[in-house]
Design an enzyme around this catalytic site. Sequence first.
Site, mmCIF file in Angstrom:
data_model
loop_
_atom_site.group_PDB
_atom_site.id
_atom_site.type_symbol
_atom_site.label_atom_id
_atom_site.label_comp_id
_atom_site.label_asym_id
_atom_site.label_seq_id
_atom_site.Cartn_x
_atom_site.Cartn_y
_atom_site.Cartn_z
ATOM 1 N N ASN A 5 9.186 37.804 30.859
ATOM 2 C CA ASN A 5 9.434 36.533 29.994
ATOM 3 C C ASN A 5 10.432 35.632 30.458
ATOM 4 O O ASN A 5 11.622 36.032 30.812
ATOM 5 C CB ASN A 5 9.991 37.295 28.716
ATOM 6 N N HIS A 13 14.136 32.324 28.757
ATOM 7 C CA HIS A 13 15.696 32.094 28.767
ATOM 8 C C HIS A 13 16.024 31.346 30.092
ATOM 9 O O HIS A 13 17.232 30.525 30.017
ATOM 10 C CB HIS A 13 16.686 33.267 29.100
ATOM 11 N N HIS A 39 7.273 32.270 25.105
ATOM 12 C CA HIS A 39 7.042 32.157 23.773
ATOM 13 C C HIS A 39 7.271 30.676 23.200
ATOM 14 O O HIS A 39 8.464 30.128 23.339
ATOM 15 C CB HIS A 39 8.214 32.890 23.033
ATOM 16 N N ARG A 74 7.872 28.462 20.635
ATOM 17 C CA ARG A 74 8.381 28.615 19.244
ATOM 18 C C ARG A 74 7.970 27.204 18.592
ATOM 19 O O ARG A 74 8.031 26.171 19.135
ATOM 20 C CB ARG A 74 9.810 29.012 19.314
ATOM 21 N N ARG A 100 12.811 25.796 20.673
ATOM 22 C CA ARG A 100 14.358 25.743 21.322
ATOM 23 C C ARG A 100 14.203 26.149 22.592
ATOM 24 O O ARG A 100 15.313 26.057 23.314
ATOM 25 C CB ARG A 100 14.789 26.888 20.386
ATOM 26 N N GLU A 138 3.148 34.219 23.694
ATOM 27 C CA GLU A 138 3.513 34.685 22.497
ATOM 28 C C GLU A 138 3.887 33.282 21.476
ATOM 29 O O GLU A 138 4.264 32.263 21.908
ATOM 30 C CB GLU A 138 5.051 35.216 22.577
ATOM 31 N N THR A 156 10.779 45.688 8.654
ATOM 32 C CA THR A 156 12.357 45.983 8.819
ATOM 33 C C THR A 156 12.728 46.010 10.224
ATOM 34 O O THR A 156 13.989 45.724 10.505
ATOM 35 C CB THR A 156 12.506 47.433 8.312
ATOM 36 N N GLU A 186 1.600 45.360 20.873
ATOM 37 C CA GLU A 186 2.873 45.462 21.673
ATOM 38 C C GLU A 186 4.020 46.249 20.830
ATOM 39 O O GLU A 186 4.324 45.476 19.871
ATOM 40 C CB GLU A 186 3.418 44.083 22.076
ATOM 41 N N HIS A 243 11.026 44.321 23.994
ATOM 42 C CA HIS A 243 12.024 43.879 23.491
ATOM 43 C C HIS A 243 13.288 44.684 23.671
ATOM 44 O O HIS A 243 13.346 45.814 23.493
ATOM 45 C CB HIS A 243 11.830 43.667 21.832
ATOM 46 N N HIS A 295 15.012 39.187 28.678
ATOM 47 C CA HIS A 295 16.507 39.037 29.115
ATOM 48 C C HIS A 295 17.337 39.860 29.945
ATOM 49 O O HIS A 295 18.093 39.310 30.838
ATOM 50 C CB HIS A 295 17.200 39.603 27.355
HETATM 51 N N1 PXP Z 1 8.185 41.122 23.810
HETATM 52 C C1 PXP Z 1 7.962 40.120 22.690
HETATM 53 C C2 PXP Z 1 6.937 40.184 21.921
HETATM 54 C C3 PXP Z 1 8.873 39.225 22.540
HETATM 55 O O1 PXP Z 1 8.982 38.476 21.573
HETATM 56 C C4 PXP Z 1 10.211 39.483 23.554
HETATM 57 C C5 PXP Z 1 11.403 38.524 23.239
HETATM 58 O O2 PXP Z 1 12.180 38.635 22.298
HETATM 59 C C6 PXP Z 1 10.114 40.355 24.530
HETATM 60 C C7 PXP Z 1 8.925 41.062 24.739
HETATM 61 C C8 PXP Z 1 11.214 40.324 25.476
HETATM 62 O O3 PXP Z 1 12.441 41.035 25.032
HETATM 63 P P1 PXP Z 1 13.712 40.843 26.019
HETATM 64 O O4 PXP Z 1 14.004 39.400 26.243
HETATM 65 O O5 PXP Z 1 14.554 41.675 24.844
HETATM 66 O O6 PXP Z 1 13.296 41.671 27.224
#
Ligand code: PXP
Length: 242
Positions: A7, A10, A43, A45, A49, A70, A101, A151, A191, A214
Amino acid sequence: MARLGVNIDHVATLRQARGGHEPDPVAAAVLADLGGADSLVVHLREDRRHIQEQDLTRLRETVPSALNLEMAAEDTMTNIALRVRPDQVTLVPEQRQELTTEGGLAVTDHEDRLALLISRLHDARIPVSLFIDPAPSHIRAAGRVGADAIELHTGHYANSHHPPDIQEAVQSLIQGAGLARQLGLEVHAGHGLTYHNIRRLTSINEIVEFNIGHSIISRAVLVGLERAVREMRACIPFSSSR
Ligand code: PXP
């Protein structure tokens, strides 16, 4: 062996902080590809952002890797997906009422809308994954609305620090992955995954794709900083007096 989706949101977050062109997520995508990413995850959005629509177009035109888009489960985004034609769409919650939740998509509350949207994407031969908690109700609902994959949201696992909590979170991911496979759904996970906490999940054979952002981008900043400073140092002549 599972696939790795990287991903790069960032990278765009950093660019947007200055509103300029650097760093370019498309350049990052090329490097991620060279590093062995099996797919690139972005993603788009609703608040734009980080990733912009133009990034998607450029990614599609220049990077051969598989693109996993995404996006929120709504019409404008679906129209964008139908234009860009990613290799996969992952539907994620963006509005409070769409959240469960733990933070996955509340599939059981939106089955009709999701089924319709998934069938529009299927008409264009775009497979769809749903980002959900490992709760049996949502996994079964993912099967009912016609998703190709889920996922599993690994945030709860990633945020657990005590061994019994970690064990419980792993157990629920194992059970969720097993149920999804029984229903014929492909299983992805993501995530909050890091170079450390990924290890326990790689033994869950049902998980065929990990999507990670991240932790990889954070590490890239640190492993690349020394070289970046050296290159800038070389641009500036040394002064003889201090
Ligand atoms: N998978 C999905 C569906 C996400 O929305 C994200 C980003 O929040 C990630 C994976 C990657 O998460 P991270 O940046 O915490 O690795």
